[in-house]
Design an enzyme around this catalytic site. Structure first.
Site, PDB file in Angstrom:
ATOM      1  N   LEU A 151     -47.332  25.364 140.091  1.00  0.00           N
ATOM      2  CA  LEU A 151     -46.621  26.010 141.208  1.00  0.00           C
ATOM      3  C   LEU A 151     -45.163  26.234 140.834  1.00  0.00           C
ATOM      4  CD1 LEU A 151     -47.805  24.172 144.471  1.00  0.00           C
ATOM      5  CD2 LEU A 151     -48.537  26.385 143.585  1.00  0.00           C
ATOM      6  N   ALA A 152     -44.566  25.226 140.206  1.00  0.00           N
ATOM      7  CA  ALA A 152     -43.139  25.311 139.869  1.00  0.00           C
ATOM      8  C   ALA A 152     -42.890  26.396 138.818  1.00  0.00           C
ATOM      9  CB  ALA A 152     -42.653  23.953 139.368  1.00  0.00           C
TER      10      ALA A 152
ATOM     11  N   ARG B 159     -53.819  43.616 143.872  1.00  0.00           N
ATOM     12  CA  ARG B 159     -53.556  42.674 144.968  1.00  0.00           C
ATOM     13  C   ARG B 159     -52.052  42.489 145.139  1.00  0.00           C
ATOM     14  NH1 ARG B 159     -57.533  37.881 143.091  1.00  0.00           N
ATOM     15  NH2 ARG B 159     -56.741  38.543 141.080  1.00  0.00           N
TER      16      ARG B 159
ATOM     17  N   ALA C 234     -42.967  29.693 140.530  1.00  0.00           N
ATOM     18  CA  ALA C 234     -41.791  29.833 141.396  1.00  0.00           C
ATOM     19  C   ALA C 234     -40.563  30.177 140.559  1.00  0.00           C
ATOM     20  CB  ALA C 234     -41.566  28.535 142.175  1.00  0.00           C
TER      21      ALA C 234
ATOM     22  N   CYS D 134     -50.559  36.091 142.934  1.00  0.00           N
ATOM     23  CA  CYS D 134     -50.150  34.683 142.800  1.00  0.00           C
ATOM     24  C   CYS D 134     -48.711  34.335 143.170  1.00  0.00           C
ATOM     25  CB  CYS D 134     -50.458  34.206 141.398  1.00  0.00           C
ATOM     26  SG  CYS D 134     -52.238  34.180 141.116  1.00  0.00           S
TER      27      CYS D 134
ATOM     28  N   THR E 276     -55.113  27.452 140.873  1.00  0.00           N
ATOM     29  CA  THR E 276     -53.781  26.938 141.220  1.00  0.00           C
ATOM     30  C   THR E 276     -53.878  26.244 142.576  1.00  0.00           C
ATOM     31  OG1 THR E 276     -52.805  28.772 140.029  1.00  0.00           O
ATOM     32  CG2 THR E 276     -51.378  27.617 141.602  1.00  0.00           C
TER      33      THR E 276
ATOM     34  N   GLY F 257     -66.644  30.718 139.431  1.00  0.00           N
ATOM     35  CA  GLY F 257     -65.637  31.756 139.688  1.00  0.00           C
ATOM     36  C   GLY F 257     -65.533  32.674 138.488  1.00  0.00           C
TER      37      GLY F 257
ATOM     38  N   LEU G 159     -52.066  32.307 132.129  1.00  0.00           N
ATOM     39  CA  LEU G 159     -52.153  33.676 131.607  1.00  0.00           C
ATOM     40  C   LEU G 159     -51.534  34.655 132.599  1.00  0.00           C
ATOM     41  CD1 LEU G 159     -54.466  35.558 133.205  1.00  0.00           C
ATOM     42  CD2 LEU G 159     -56.001  34.088 131.975  1.00  0.00           C
TER      43      LEU G 159
HETATM   44  P1  NAD Z   1     -60.569  36.083 141.790  1.00  0.00           P
HETATM   45  O1  NAD Z   1     -60.563  36.384 143.225  1.00  0.00           O
HETATM   46  O2  NAD Z   1     -60.435  37.191 140.797  1.00  0.00           O
HETATM   47  O3  NAD Z   1     -61.899  35.278 141.396  1.00  0.00           O
HETATM   48  C1  NAD Z   1     -62.393  34.204 142.123  1.00  0.00           C
HETATM   49  C2  NAD Z   1     -63.917  34.259 142.103  1.00  0.00           C
HETATM   50  O4  NAD Z   1     -64.434  33.063 142.678  1.00  0.00           O
HETATM   51  C3  NAD Z   1     -64.512  35.406 142.912  1.00  0.00           C
HETATM   52  O5  NAD Z   1     -65.334  36.194 142.061  1.00  0.00           O
HETATM   53  C4  NAD Z   1     -65.340  34.718 144.016  1.00  0.00           C
HETATM   54  O6  NAD Z   1     -66.533  35.419 144.320  1.00  0.00           O
HETATM   55  C5  NAD Z   1     -65.638  33.384 143.374  1.00  0.00           C
HETATM   56  N1  NAD Z   1     -65.933  32.313 144.331  1.00  0.00           N
HETATM   57  C6  NAD Z   1     -65.210  31.917 145.401  1.00  0.00           C
HETATM   58  N2  NAD Z   1     -65.760  30.849 145.982  1.00  0.00           N
HETATM   59  C7  NAD Z   1     -66.883  30.545 145.273  1.00  0.00           C
HETATM   60  C8  NAD Z   1     -67.856  29.531 145.378  1.00  0.00           C
HETATM   61  N3  NAD Z   1     -67.779  28.585 146.304  1.00  0.00           N
HETATM   62  N4  NAD Z   1     -68.870  29.539 144.488  1.00  0.00           N
HETATM   63  C9  NAD Z   1     -68.947  30.466 143.515  1.00  0.00           C
HETATM   64  N5  NAD Z   1     -68.037  31.441 143.358  1.00  0.00           N
HETATM   65  C10 NAD Z   1     -67.004  31.483 144.228  1.00  0.00           C
HETATM   66  O7  NAD Z   1     -59.392  35.016 141.554  1.00  0.00           O
HETATM   67  P2  NAD Z   1     -58.498  34.827 140.243  1.00  0.00           P
HETATM   68  O8  NAD Z   1     -57.437  35.857 140.191  1.00  0.00           O
HETATM   69  O9  NAD Z   1     -59.413  34.656 139.086  1.00  0.00           O
HETATM   70  O10 NAD Z   1     -57.771  33.443 140.581  1.00  0.00           O
HETATM   71  C11 NAD Z   1     -58.478  32.222 140.591  1.00  0.00           C
HETATM   72  C12 NAD Z   1     -57.483  31.088 140.634  1.00  0.00           C
HETATM   73  O11 NAD Z   1     -56.690  31.099 139.437  1.00  0.00           O
HETATM   74  C13 NAD Z   1     -56.482  31.144 141.790  1.00  0.00           C
HETATM   75  O12 NAD Z   1     -56.192  29.845 142.214  1.00  0.00           O
HETATM   76  C14 NAD Z   1     -55.235  31.751 141.156  1.00  0.00           C
HETATM   77  O13 NAD Z   1     -54.045  31.350 141.797  1.00  0.00           O
HETATM   78  C15 NAD Z   1     -55.290  31.155 139.761  1.00  0.00           C
HETATM   79  N6  NAD Z   1     -54.630  31.961 138.734  1.00  0.00           N
HETATM   80  C16 NAD Z   1     -54.798  33.316 138.697  1.00  0.00           C
HETATM   81  C17 NAD Z   1     -54.212  34.052 137.670  1.00  0.00           C
HETATM   82  C18 NAD Z   1     -54.377  35.544 137.605  1.00  0.00           C
HETATM   83  O14 NAD Z   1     -53.758  36.149 136.726  1.00  0.00           O
HETATM   84  N7  NAD Z   1     -55.169  36.188 138.445  1.00  0.00           N
HETATM   85  C19 NAD Z   1     -53.491  33.407 136.669  1.00  0.00           C
HETATM   86  C20 NAD Z   1     -53.355  32.023 136.720  1.00  0.00           C
HETATM   87  C21 NAD Z   1     -53.935  31.306 137.759  1.00  0.00           C
HETATM   88  C1  UGA Z   2     -47.878  35.487 136.636  1.00  0.00           C
HETATM   89  C2  UGA Z   2     -47.288  34.533 135.587  1.00  0.00           C
HETATM   90  O1  UGA Z   2     -46.518  35.296 134.653  1.00  0.00           O
HETATM   91  C3  UGA Z   2     -48.393  33.793 134.847  1.00  0.00           C
HETATM   92  O2  UGA Z   2     -47.833  32.844 133.950  1.00  0.00           O
HETATM   93  C4  UGA Z   2     -49.276  33.061 135.872  1.00  0.00           C
HETATM   94  O3  UGA Z   2     -50.348  32.424 135.213  1.00  0.00           O
HETATM   95  C5  UGA Z   2     -49.823  34.057 136.870  1.00  0.00           C
HETATM   96  O4  UGA Z   2     -48.703  34.747 137.518  1.00  0.00           O
HETATM   97  C6  UGA Z   2     -50.617  33.436 137.979  1.00  0.00           C
HETATM   98  O5  UGA Z   2     -50.479  32.269 138.247  1.00  0.00           O
HETATM   99  O6  UGA Z   2     -51.348  34.228 138.563  1.00  0.00           O
HETATM  100  P1  UGA Z   2     -48.958  37.894 136.598  1.00  0.00           P
HETATM  101  O7  UGA Z   2     -48.710  37.848 138.059  1.00  0.00           O
HETATM  102  O8  UGA Z   2     -50.309  38.254 136.120  1.00  0.00           O
HETATM  103  O9  UGA Z   2     -48.631  36.465 135.943  1.00  0.00           O
HETATM  104  O10 UGA Z   2     -47.957  38.909 135.903  1.00  0.00           O
HETATM  105  P2  UGA Z   2     -46.383  38.854 135.585  1.00  0.00           P
HETATM  106  O11 UGA Z   2     -46.182  39.457 134.264  1.00  0.00           O
HETATM  107  O12 UGA Z   2     -45.804  37.526 135.812  1.00  0.00           O
HETATM  108  O13 UGA Z   2     -45.812  39.866 136.657  1.00  0.00           O
HETATM  109  C7  UGA Z   2     -45.782  39.561 138.035  1.00  0.00           C
HETATM  110  C8  UGA Z   2     -44.981  40.602 138.772  1.00  0.00           C
HETATM  111  O14 UGA Z   2     -43.599  40.502 138.414  1.00  0.00           O
HETATM  112  C9  UGA Z   2     -45.393  42.043 138.462  1.00  0.00           C
HETATM  113  O15 UGA Z   2     -45.372  42.785 139.648  1.00  0.00           O
HETATM  114  C10 UGA Z   2     -44.328  42.515 137.492  1.00  0.00           C
HETATM  115  O16 UGA Z   2     -44.131  43.895 137.511  1.00  0.00           O
HETATM  116  C11 UGA Z   2     -43.112  41.765 138.035  1.00  0.00           C
HETATM  117  N1  UGA Z   2     -42.024  41.578 137.039  1.00  0.00           N
HETATM  118  C12 UGA Z   2     -42.264  40.859 135.914  1.00  0.00           C
HETATM  119  C13 UGA Z   2     -40.771  42.101 137.294  1.00  0.00           C
HETATM  120  O17 UGA Z   2     -40.539  42.738 138.329  1.00  0.00           O
HETATM  121  N2  UGA Z   2     -39.771  41.913 136.363  1.00  0.00           N
HETATM  122  C14 UGA Z   2     -39.968  41.191 135.228  1.00  0.00           C
HETATM  123  O18 UGA Z   2     -38.996  41.053 134.432  1.00  0.00           O
HETATM  124  C15 UGA Z   2     -41.243  40.659 134.994  1.00  0.00           C
END
Ligand code: NAD
Ligand code: UGA
Length: 448
Positions: free
Chosen positions: A221-222, A346, A225, A276, A132, A10, A163
């Site tokens: 998740l918590a 997204r 949330a 997320c 996640t 990924g 992050l």
């Molecule tokens: P993303 O969609 O940006 O990236 C996922 C990648 O995985 C894609 O490039 C896809 O092509 C690849 N993929 C899917 N299935 C595959 C497979 N079987 N083999 C090889 N590649 C494959 O997703 P993301 O935003 O990086 O999120 C990934 C996970 O991390 C999610 O569970 C998300 O909830 C969690 N997460 C995201 C963030 C964030 O800020 N985006 C922060 C913390 C946690």
């Molecule tokens: C969030 C969490 O902050 C990360 O810890 C987590 O890893 C991540 O989700 C995830 O699991 O994907 P992210 O969604 O990248 O990170 O960004 P945030 O800074 O949390 O903002 C999320 C949304 O809340 C944005 O639309 C932002 O504008 C909004 N927000 C944030 C508010 O409306 N008010 C605030 O005070 C803070």
């Protein structure tokens, strides 16, 4: 265990930046990120200005690590086979069909990873859940690895990522905590230690928290949330402020100065977005229902309902300002990303607000410094469903430079808080600011 090769499946918003930082901080380990999408891999190997993820500071980290021990590859099987440690950082969106549709996490990508790992592993591996996931997913992964594998030993760890986009590099350099969940068996604890040793290259030991697998899965998740809950709490109060004459920014400040509450995540907004928060809360709600905890499920579901209410309320404010009909009104939409400093759109609130304005007849001029025209139209296509049947071509245009913005349109809606939008000259414009400060005197609202 001495880890020499890491493979991450990924190459998205999490896999790319997290592995780049691990490679930077652990020059003695080869880190290879693989992905099923060869175009993405090509982009990660391409020019630094066009990496698939925009994050402040990311290009510099990739530049240094790519010269040395960071690789992006579409050879999934070869890199699984070579690695001692495999991270799964694939997407886990909300299910759109089947049992739990609209609520539960779609685990098909994780299951596909587990199948690949089982199929291509010829030596023992530590398999790490970076995505996640619902609590107890490790059980399912173990089943797949054991039933499809060829007798090698797999140890499964949970190491969720915390992050936030826009500050990913800073968050990875100085994490509040690194959470690692593992089995309490001897081999489980050895695997935990192998991962602790990697993070200990730059994270202070007291910030590395080890738990059992289920606590780690659920803590992710918590955490999301509870962050989202704070935003919905302040957003719910913004509507009361508007009716009573209280000021939401003053309210946030007053509440946040209580050290037990703290000032972060109390910024009123047009609603939270991103890939997320919503999906993770829906997943939590689904889990609570699954385990028969209806009251708990309802409690968390309310966080999403207030978020939908806030997005809708903001768009309705604009429509009401023009007497309920936007036909022929030109509205500048500032911002499309779900938050500032990212190119990720997204689940961005902008998508929902723009849809409602469009349906009410508005002509929209959209501008975001980092989200491309193609992505904006892809979002419209994906999220708007049947409402996009209006005349997209004549009603929507995307501006590619701040200098081309027409701020003499009927109204401006600020939907992402990009720094560049703060210094624009709004003097003669009706401005609706998504910070939930609709009646702020900062702009000449209603006096356009
Ligand atoms: P993303 O969609 O940006 O990236 C996922 C990648 O995985 C894609 O490039 C896809 O092509 C690849 N993929 C899917 N299935 C595959 C497979 N079987 N083999 C090889 N590649 C494959 O997703 P993301 O935003 O990086 O999120 C990934 C996970 O991390 C999610 O569970 C998300 O909830 C969690 N997460 C995201 C963030 C964030 O800020 N985006 C922060 C913390 C946690
Ligand atoms: C969030 C969490 O902050 C990360 O810890 C987590 O890893 C991540 O989700 C995830 O699991 O994907 P992210 O969604 O990248 O990170 O960004 P945030 O800074 O949390 O903002 C999320 C949304 O809340 C944005 O639309 C932002 O504008 C909004 N927000 C944030 C508010 O409306 N008010 C605030 O005070 C803070």
């Amino acid at each position: 265990m001495q880890v020499k090769n890491i493979c991450c499946i990924g190459a998205g918003y999490v896999g790319g930046p997290t592995m780049a930082v691990i490679a930077l901080k652990c020059p003695h380990i080869n880190v290879t990120v693989v992905d099923a999408n060869p175009e993405k891999i090509k982009a990660w190997n391409g020019p630094l200005e066009q990496l698939p993820v925009y994050e402040p500071g990311l290009a510099e980290v990739v530049k240094e690590a790519r010269r040395r021990n960071l690789f992006f590859s579409d050879d999934i099987s070869g890199n699984i086979e070579k690695a001692e440690m495999i991270f799964m950082a694939v997407n886990t969106p909300t299910k759109t069909e089947g049992e739990g549709a609209g609520m539960a996490a779609d685990l098909r990508y994780i299951e596909a990873c587990a199948l690949d790992i089982a199929k291509y592993s010829k030596s023992d591996k530590i398999v790490i859940e970076k995505s996640t996931l619902p609590v107890r997913t490790a059980e399912k992964i173990k089943e797949i690895l054991i039933s499809e594998g060829s007798g090698v030993h797999f140890e499964i760890l949970s190491n969720p990522e915390f992050l936030a986009e826009g500050t990913a590099i800073q968050d990875l350099f100085k994490s509040d905590r690194v959470l690692i969940g593992g089995d309490e068996t001897e081999s489980g604890q050895n695997a935990v230690q192998a991962l602790v040793d990697i993070y200990a290259n730059w994270i202070p030991k007291e910030k590395i928290l080890t738990t059992n697998v289920w606590s780690s899965e659920l803590a992710k998740l918590a955490s999301n949330a509870m962050l989202a809950q704070r935003i919905s709490s302040i957003n719910s109060l913004s509507s009361l402020c508007e009716i009573t004459g209280a000021n939401i920014e003053e309210l946030s400040k007053a509440i946040g100065m209580d050290h037990r509450i703290g000032p972060k995540f109390l910024k009123a907004s047009v609603g939270f977005g991103g890939s997320c928060f919503q999906k993770d809360i829906l997943n939590l709600v689904y889990l609570c229902k699954y385990y028969g905890l209806e009251e708990v499920a309802d409690y968390w579901h309310q966080v999403i309902k207030i978020n939908d209410y806030q997005k809708n309320r903001f768009a309705q404010k604009i429509i009401d300002h023009f007497g309920g009909d936007l036909t022929g009104k030109k509205i500048t939409v500032l911002g499309w990303a779900f938050k500032e400093n990212t190119n990720d759109s997204r689940e961005s609130p902008a998508i929902y607000v723009a849809e409602k304005l469009f349906k009410a007849g508005a002509i929209l001029e959209i501008y975001d410094p980092m989200v491309s025209k193609e992505s904006i139209f892809r979002n419209i296509d994906f999220y708007w469903g049947s409402s996009k049947k209006g005349d997209l071509k004549s009603q929507i245009s995307v501006i590619d430079s701040v200098s081309k913005l027409d701020l003499s349109n009927d109204a401006v809606a600020i939907l992402t808080q990009w720094e560049a939008f703060k210094s624009l000259d709004y003097l003669k414009t009706v401005v609706f600011d998504g910070r939930g400060v609709l009646s702020s005197s900062r702009y000449s609202i209603g006096r356009g």
